[in-house]
Design an enzyme around this catalytic site. Structure first.
Site, short mmCIF file in Angstrom:
data_model
loop_
_atom_site.label_atom_id
_atom_site.label_comp_id
_atom_site.label_asym_id
_atom_site.label_seq_id
_atom_site.Cartn_x
_atom_site.Cartn_y
_atom_site.Cartn_z
N LYS A 44 0.84 -1.20 0.00
CA LYS A 44 0.00 0.00 0.00
C LYS A 44 0.87 1.25 0.00
CE LYS A 44 -3.85 -1.92 2.71
NZ LYS A 44 -4.95 -1.73 1.74
N ARG A 46 -10.26 -11.58 1.98
CA ARG A 46 -11.10 -12.62 1.40
C ARG A 46 -10.40 -13.97 1.42
NH1 ARG A 46 -11.47 -9.23 -4.03
NH2 ARG A 46 -11.09 -7.63 -2.47
N1 BES Z 1 -8.04 -3.84 4.50
C1 BES Z 1 -8.23 -3.43 3.17
C2 BES Z 1 -9.54 -2.68 2.94
C3 BES Z 1 -9.73 -1.37 3.68
C4 BES Z 1 -9.61 -0.18 2.99
C5 BES Z 1 -10.09 -1.34 5.00
C6 BES Z 1 -9.82 1.01 3.64
C7 BES Z 1 -10.30 -0.14 5.64
C8 BES Z 1 -10.17 1.04 4.95
C9 BES Z 1 -8.24 -4.64 2.24
O1 BES Z 1 -7.45 -5.70 2.64
C10 BES Z 1 -7.72 -4.19 0.92
O2 BES Z 1 -6.58 -3.82 0.86
N2 BES Z 1 -8.56 -4.24 -0.10
C11 BES Z 1 -8.19 -3.83 -1.40
C12 BES Z 1 -8.69 -4.86 -2.38
C13 BES Z 1 -8.17 -4.70 -3.78
C14 BES Z 1 -6.69 -4.94 -3.81
C15 BES Z 1 -8.89 -5.66 -4.69
C16 BES Z 1 -8.83 -2.48 -1.67
O3 BES Z 1 -9.95 -2.25 -1.24
O4 BES Z 1 -8.16 -1.65 -2.26
MN MN Z 2 -5.45 -5.51 1.99
#
Ligand code: BES
Ligand code: MN
Ligand code: ZN
Length: 511
Positions: free
Chosen positions: A281, A355
Site C-alpha cells: 500500500k 477474502r
Molecule cells: N483492509 C483493506 C480494505 C480497507 C480499505 C479497509 C480502507 C479499511 C479502509 C483490504 O485488505 C484491501 O486492501 N482491499 C483492497 C482490495 C483490492 C486490492 C482488490 C482495496 O480495497 O483496495
Molecule cells: Mn489488503
C-alpha cells in the site's frame, strides 16, 4: 461505569447533574421544546431556557443550568433530541452518549439521566440510554502519558414508577452487557499492530473466555502448523510472509437446552496489520491498517456478550488472525493457492488478503457444523467509496437471513445497506489458470469481494458485512470518540438473540 435504575420523581433526585432530553414539538407548542417525558417541574425549571430560545431542542444541543429551581439536582443538563415525531432509540442512544461526553471533561463522575418517552416503550428507552452512555464513555487515548481518567463512574437511569420494573431492570442489565462488549471490541481494535499481533489477539480472546466464567464458552487457538495441516492454503498464503505467526481463534458457545440446530457461525477478519504485502500500500494512511482486525474483534466482543446474555442457541465464533506483510517468504502476484475447500485461487493482488483468510474461515465454520454464517470484515476500500462512512455494506445469499438481519439492525441502531450479489458478477472473478482470481479489479470492488466469499459458503445461508468505512470514526462526535467504533457487535448479538427467540425460518429466495 456503574448503572442503576431508579423510579424517584426527577425533581427529588439528589445528583451532581440531572440530564434530560428536550424535544421539539414544532408549531404545536409555539416552537418551544419540552422535556421528555413531559414533567411539569422539569419544564418549569427549564422554562427560561426554552422561552429565550437558548435551548431549542435541536439535536445534540447541550445547555446546563446551575441550581435549577425546584430540583434537588445541582445542575440540570438539557440535551436537544430534535423533532419529537422522529425520536426513537436511535436518537436517544446518541443523547446519552452526548451527556456523558459533555460531563466527562468537567470532572463530573456521576449523573442521572431521565429516560425519554418513545413509541417503542420504556424498556427500549432504558436500553438505548445505557448502551449510548457506555459507548460515549470510551476514549482511545490509552498511551498518552498524561492521560487523566475522566471516565464516568456512575449513571442513574430515571424511569417512571408506573412501568414494569422487572422488564426495565432486565433491559438495563442486558444493555450494560452489550455496551461493555462493544467497548471491549473497541479496546482490541484501538491497539496498534505491535501491541496486537495475531498471538496477542488470541490471548485476549482466551482471557475473555475465562473471565466471563461461563462453563458454556470455550476457546481454542489453532497455530500455523495446524492451519497448514488443515490445508488452509488461502489463509496460510497471507501469513507465510510474516514473522509473526497466525492464529485461528475458535470460540464455541454451547448453552444447555439449545436445540441441535441452528448452529450460527460468526467469522471475522483479523488482519492485525495490513501492509498490502508485495502489492504494498502507499505509505500515506498505512498506519490505519492496524484496524484491519475490526471484524474479528467484533466477533470476540459478540461472543462475550452472548456468553453473558445466555440465549439458547449454539454459536461458533471464528477469527482468522494474521499479519499481511512483504518479505522474501511472502506470496507474489501470480501465485496460485489451493483453499481448504479445494478451490484454486490465482493471486492477482496480495492486498486482497481479507477474502483469502475468510475463504478458509467460512469453509472451516461449515465443517464444524455451522448451519448459518455471518462474517464481518474491513474488506474493501470500494465499499467506502460506495457507502461512505455512514453505512456498512450488507450482502446476503438468502432473503430470510437478510430479513432477520434487518430486524437486528432495527434493534441495534447500526446503519448498514444491502448491496447485490447477482450471478453476473461472477464473470469478474474468473481466472485463466485457476478457478478464481482474488481481485475483480476496480469496478464493483465490494461486490466482487463478496462474490469471492460466496464461493466458499456455497448453499449455506450467509450474511457478509463489509465494515471498512465504519469501523473507525475519523472525527470526534458529540456522542462518540474518534477511533474504533465497535460496529457490528450490537447487530450480531441482536441477530443471534433473534434466532433464540424465533427459531429458524424456512430459507427463501436465494440470490
Ligand atoms: N483492509 C483493506 C480494505 C480497507 C480499505 C479497509 C480502507 C479499511 C479502509 C483490504 O485488505 C484491501 O486492501 N482491499 C483492497 C482490495 C483490492 C486490492 C482488490 C482495496 O480495497 O483496495
Ligand atoms: Mn489488503
Ligand atoms: Zn485488509
Amino acid at each position: 461505569m456503574k448503572t442503576t435504575l431508579i423510579t424517584t420523581a426527577p425533581a427529588l433526585i439528589e445528583t451532581e447533574c440531572l440530564a434530560v432530553v428536550a424535544l421539539d414539538h414544532g408549531e404545536k407548542d409555539n416552537n418551544q421544546p419540552s422535556v421528555s417525558p413531559n414533567d411539569e417541574i422539569l419544564n418549569k425549571a427549564a422554562s427560561e431556557l426554552f422561552a429565550s430560545g437558548e435551548a431549542k431542542g435541536k439535536m445534540f444541543e447541550a445547555v446546563t443550568l446551575h441550581r435549577p429551581a425546584g430540583l434537588k439536582a445541582k445542575r440540570l443538563l438539557v440535551i436537544g433530541g430534535g423533532k419529537a415525531k422522529n425520536f426513537s432509540s436511535y436518537e436517544s442512544r446518541k443523547m446519552a452518549g452526548t451527556a456523558v461526553r459533555f460531563l466527562k471533561p468537567k470532572g463530573i463522575k456521576s449523573f442521572a439521566f431521565v429516560a425519554p418517552d418513545m413509541a417503542s416503550g420504556m424498556a427500549d428507552s432504558v436500553r438505548s440510554v445505557v448502551e449510548g452512555a457506555l459507548v460515549g464513555d470510551f476514549d482511545p487515548d490509552t498511551y498518552k502519558s498524561d492521560r487523566k481518567d475522566l471516565s464516568m463512574q456512575e449513571m442513574t437511569v430515571v424511569a417512571p414508577a408506573s412501568g414494569d420494573q422487572k422488564a426495565l431492570q432486565a433491559a438495563l442489565e442486558q444493555a450494560r452487557i452489550i455496551g461493555e462488549s462493544q467497548n471491549f471490541t473497541r479496546e482490541l481494535v484501538n491497539e496498534p499492530g505491535n501491541r496486537m499481533t495475531p498471538t496477542m489477539l488470541a490471548d485476549r480472546a482466551k482471557k475473555m473466555c475465562e473471565e466471563v466464567k461461563s462453563p458454556h464458552l470455550k476457546c481454542e487457538v489453532l497455530d500455523g502448523a495446524k492451519i497448514r495441516e488443515l490445508k488452509m492454503g488461502a489463509f496460510w498464503s497471507v501469513s507465510q510472509g510474516s514473522d509473526e505467526p497466525p492464529a485461528l481463534i475458535v470460540m464455541t458457545y454451547t448453552p444447555p437446552g439449545a436445540p441441535a440446530q441452528p448452529v450460527l457461525g460468526l467469522v471475522g477478519k483479523g488482519i492485525t496489520f495490513d501492509s498490502g504485502g508485495i502489492s504494498i500500500k502507499p505509505s500515506d494512511g498505512m498506519e490505519k491498517m492496524k484496524y484491519d482486525m475490526a471484524g474479528g474483534a467484533a466477533m470476540i466482543g459478540a461472543m462475550r456478550a452472548l456468553a453473558l446474555l445466555q440465549p439458547k442457541v449454539k454459536v461458533i465464533g471464528i477469527v482468522c488472525a494474521s499479519e499481511n506483510m512483504p518479505s522474501g517468504k511472502a506470496q507474489k502476484p501470480g501465485d496460485v493457492q489451493i483453499a481448504m475447500s479445494g478451490k484454486s485461487i490465482e493471486i492477482i493482488n496480495t492486498d486482497a488478503e481479507g477474502r483469502l483468510v475468510l475463504a478458509d474461515g467460512l469453509f472451516y465454520a461449515r465443517q464444524l457444523g455451522c448451519t448459518h454464517l455471518i462474517d464481518a470484515a474491513t474488506l474493501t476500500g470500494a465499499c467506502v467509496v460506495a457507502l461512505g462512512m455512514i453505512n456498512a455494506g450488507v450482502f446476503a445469499n438468502d432473503d430470510a437471513m437478510y430479513d432477520r438481519f434487518r430486524r437486528a439492525l432495527d434493534r441495534s441502531g447500526e446503519k448498514m445497506w444491502r448491496l447485490p450479489l447477482d450471478p453476473e458478477y461472477q464473470e469478474m472473478i474468473k481466472s485463466g489458470i485457476a478457478d478464481i482470481v482474488n481481485s475483480g479489479g476496480r469496478w464493483g470492488g465490494a461486490v466482487t469481494a463478496a462474490m469471492f466469499l460466496k464461493e466458499f459458503v456455497d448453499e449455506t445461508p450467509w450474511i457478509h458485512l463489509d465494515i471498512a468505512g465504519v469501523a473507525w470514526m475519523e472525527e470526534n462526535k458529540s456522542w462518540i470518540a474518534k477511533g474504533p467504533s465497535g460496529i457490528a457487535v450490537r447487530s450480531l448479538v441482536e441477530f443471534v438473540r433473534g434466532f433464540a427467540e424465533n427459531g429458524v425460518p424456512a430459507s427463501s429466495g436465494r440470490r
